[in-house]
Design a protein around this motif. Structure first.
Motif, PDB file in Angstrom:
ATOM      1  N   SER B   9       0.753  -1.376   0.054  1.00 10.83           N
ATOM      2  CA  SER B   9      -0.297   0.254   0.273  1.00 10.83           C
ATOM      3  C   SER B   9       0.701   1.225  -0.046  1.00 10.83           C
ATOM      4  CB  SER B   9      -0.401  -0.041   1.214  1.00 10.83           C
ATOM      5  OG  SER B   9       0.143  -0.030   2.439  1.00 10.83           O
ATOM      6  N   HIS B  10       2.397   1.193   0.095  1.00 10.09           N
ATOM      7  CA  HIS B  10       2.775   2.537  -0.326  1.00 10.09           C
ATOM      8  C   HIS B  10       4.798   1.471   0.079  1.00 10.09           C
ATOM      9  CE1 HIS B  10       3.965   6.331   2.513  1.00 10.09           C
ATOM     10  NE2 HIS B  10       4.808   6.157   2.152  1.00 10.09           N
ATOM     11  N   GLN B  11       5.140   2.303  -0.618  1.00  8.35           N
ATOM     12  CA  GLN B  11       6.368   1.888  -0.982  1.00  8.35           C
ATOM     13  C   GLN B  11       7.548   2.782  -0.921  1.00  8.35           C
ATOM     14  OE1 GLN B  11       8.082  -1.720  -2.466  1.00  8.35           O
ATOM     15  NE2 GLN B  11       9.683  -0.579  -1.951  1.00  8.35           N
ATOM     16  N   MET B  89       0.973   7.968  -6.466  1.00  8.47           N
ATOM     17  CA  MET B  89       0.010   7.111  -5.692  1.00  8.47           C
ATOM     18  C   MET B  89      -0.200   6.171  -7.290  1.00  8.47           C
ATOM     19  SD  MET B  89      -1.968   5.597  -4.035  1.00  8.47           S
ATOM     20  CE  MET B  89      -2.952   6.152  -2.568  1.00  8.47           C
ATOM     21  N   TYR B  90      -0.030   4.836  -6.987  1.00 10.31           N
ATOM     22  CA  TYR B  90      -0.540   3.983  -9.009  1.00 10.31           C
ATOM     23  C   TYR B  90      -1.381   3.374  -8.502  1.00 10.31           C
ATOM     24  CZ  TYR B  90       4.173   6.019 -10.724  1.00 10.31           C
ATOM     25  OH  TYR B  90       4.915   7.156 -10.531  1.00 10.31           O
ATOM     26  N   PHE B  91      -2.635   3.552  -9.467  1.00 12.40           N
ATOM     27  CA  PHE B  91      -3.409   2.861  -9.632  1.00 12.40           C
ATOM     28  C   PHE B  91      -3.679   1.720 -10.466  1.00 12.40           C
ATOM     29  CE2 PHE B  91      -6.108   5.205  -6.256  1.00 12.40           C
ATOM     30  CZ  PHE B  91      -5.528   5.693  -6.054  1.00 12.40           C
ATOM     31  N   CYS B  92      -3.829   0.682 -10.104  1.00  5.53           N
ATOM     32  CA  CYS B  92      -3.657  -0.666 -11.227  1.00  5.53           C
ATOM     33  C   CYS B  92      -5.849  -1.372 -11.720  1.00  5.53           C
ATOM     34  CB  CYS B  92      -2.677  -2.099 -10.465  1.00  5.53           C
ATOM     35  SG  CYS B  92      -3.717  -3.502 -12.031  1.00  5.53           S
ATOM     36  N   ARG B 110       1.111   3.831  -3.064  1.00 10.04           N
ATOM     37  CA  ARG B 110       1.828   5.717  -3.094  1.00 10.04           C
ATOM     38  C   ARG B 110       2.637   5.012  -2.801  1.00 10.04           C
ATOM     39  NH1 ARG B 110      -0.560  10.179  -2.064  1.00 10.04           N
ATOM     40  NH2 ARG B 110      -2.025   8.851  -1.477  1.00 10.04           N
ATOM     41  N   LEU B 111       3.805   5.204  -3.736  1.00  6.48           N
ATOM     42  CA  LEU B 111       4.925   5.272  -3.703  1.00  6.48           C
ATOM     43  C   LEU B 111       5.963   7.280  -3.808  1.00  6.48           C
ATOM     44  CD1 LEU B 111       7.215   3.492  -4.836  1.00  6.48           C
ATOM     45  CD2 LEU B 111       6.984   4.603  -7.390  1.00  6.48           C
ATOM     46  N   SER B 112       6.855   6.755  -2.110  1.00  2.00           N
ATOM     47  CA  SER B 112       7.716   8.098  -1.949  1.00  2.00           C
ATOM     48  C   SER B 112       8.752   7.695  -2.522  1.00  2.00           C
ATOM     49  CB  SER B 112       7.436   7.481  -0.292  1.00  2.00           C
ATOM     50  OG  SER B 112       6.236   8.469  -0.133  1.00  2.00           O
TER      51      SER B 112
END
Lengths: 118, 114
Positions: B9-11, B89-92, B110-112
């Protein structure tokens, strides 16, 4: 080219007021879909409605209603008797609807941030 | 109801590192998509994938990005040599085999990039 315009960047109303979110779209396709999504603070996209371009009937779902007017290329969204839980960013979107299209990507508007004050 | 599942969910990743975002589409779906949303901005299409190949990609989807369906259930987005501006935020999403079916979105990763 396809384009979706949501001119209202932010709207703030007091709880129980009615509020309308505007959406204007551009497309050269004769067949297309229109969408509304809700994005709460938690970030996920919540699907609200999809409307086929051939179906111009307005739709009501509880406190939500949608007005599709092909003549003005608009697909507006009204929330009646707004509640604090309606606070979110709302996105209008568009996609082509070709029968055997493998793409059908969704083009999103820039969103309207709706704040409902208690 | 079946759901599209995205992990993590968060990277959080250091700039310059490679990152793989994972998605498990709905099992009978055959079309797969990735979208990106930079904080405070609109959701943007990245790529669509069908029959083990890219159907369409946007200008954003350059050589830094790649997608893969490594097995029968996963759909991945790889970002090589990440940059600060990849934070988003990346959505598939996935859908069935006919275009009149809607896309189903996952809850996003959510990629930070630090």
């Amino acid at each position: 080219a396809q384009k979706v315009t949501q001119a209202q960047t932010e709207i703030s109303v007091v709880e129980k007021e009615d509020v309308t979110l505007d959406c204007v779209y551009e497309t050269r396709d004769t067949t297309y879909y229109l969408f509304w999504y809700k994005q709460p603070p938690s970030g996920e996209l919540v699907f609200l409605i999809r409307r086929n371009s051939f179906d111009e009937q307005n739709e009501i779902s509880g406190r939500y209603s949608w007005n599709f007017q092909k003549s003005t290329s608009s697909f507006n969204f009204t929330i009646t008797a707004s509640q604090v839980v309606d606070s979110a960013v709302y996105f209008c979107a568009l996609s082509e609807a070709l029968l055997y299209s493998s793409a059908s990507k969704i083009i999103f508007g820039s969103g309207t941030r709706l704040s409902i004050r208690p | 109801e079946p759901e599209v599942t995205q992990t993590p969910s968060h990277q959080v990743t250091q700039m310059g590192q490679e990152v793989i975002l994972r998605c498990v589409p709905i099992s009978n779906h055959l079309y797969f998509y990735w979208y990106r949303q930079i904080l405070g901005q609109k959701v943007e299409f990245l790529v669509s994938f069908y029959n083990n190949e890219i159907s369409e990609k946007s200008e954003i989807f350059d050589d830094q990005f790649s997608v893969e369906r490594p097995d029968g259930s996963n759909f991945t987005l790889k970002i090589r040599s990440t940059k600060l501006e990849d934070s988003a935020m990346y959505f598939c999403a996935s859908r069935e085999d006919t275009s009149n079916q809607p896309q189903h979105f996952g809850d996003g990763t959510r990629l930070s990039i630090l």
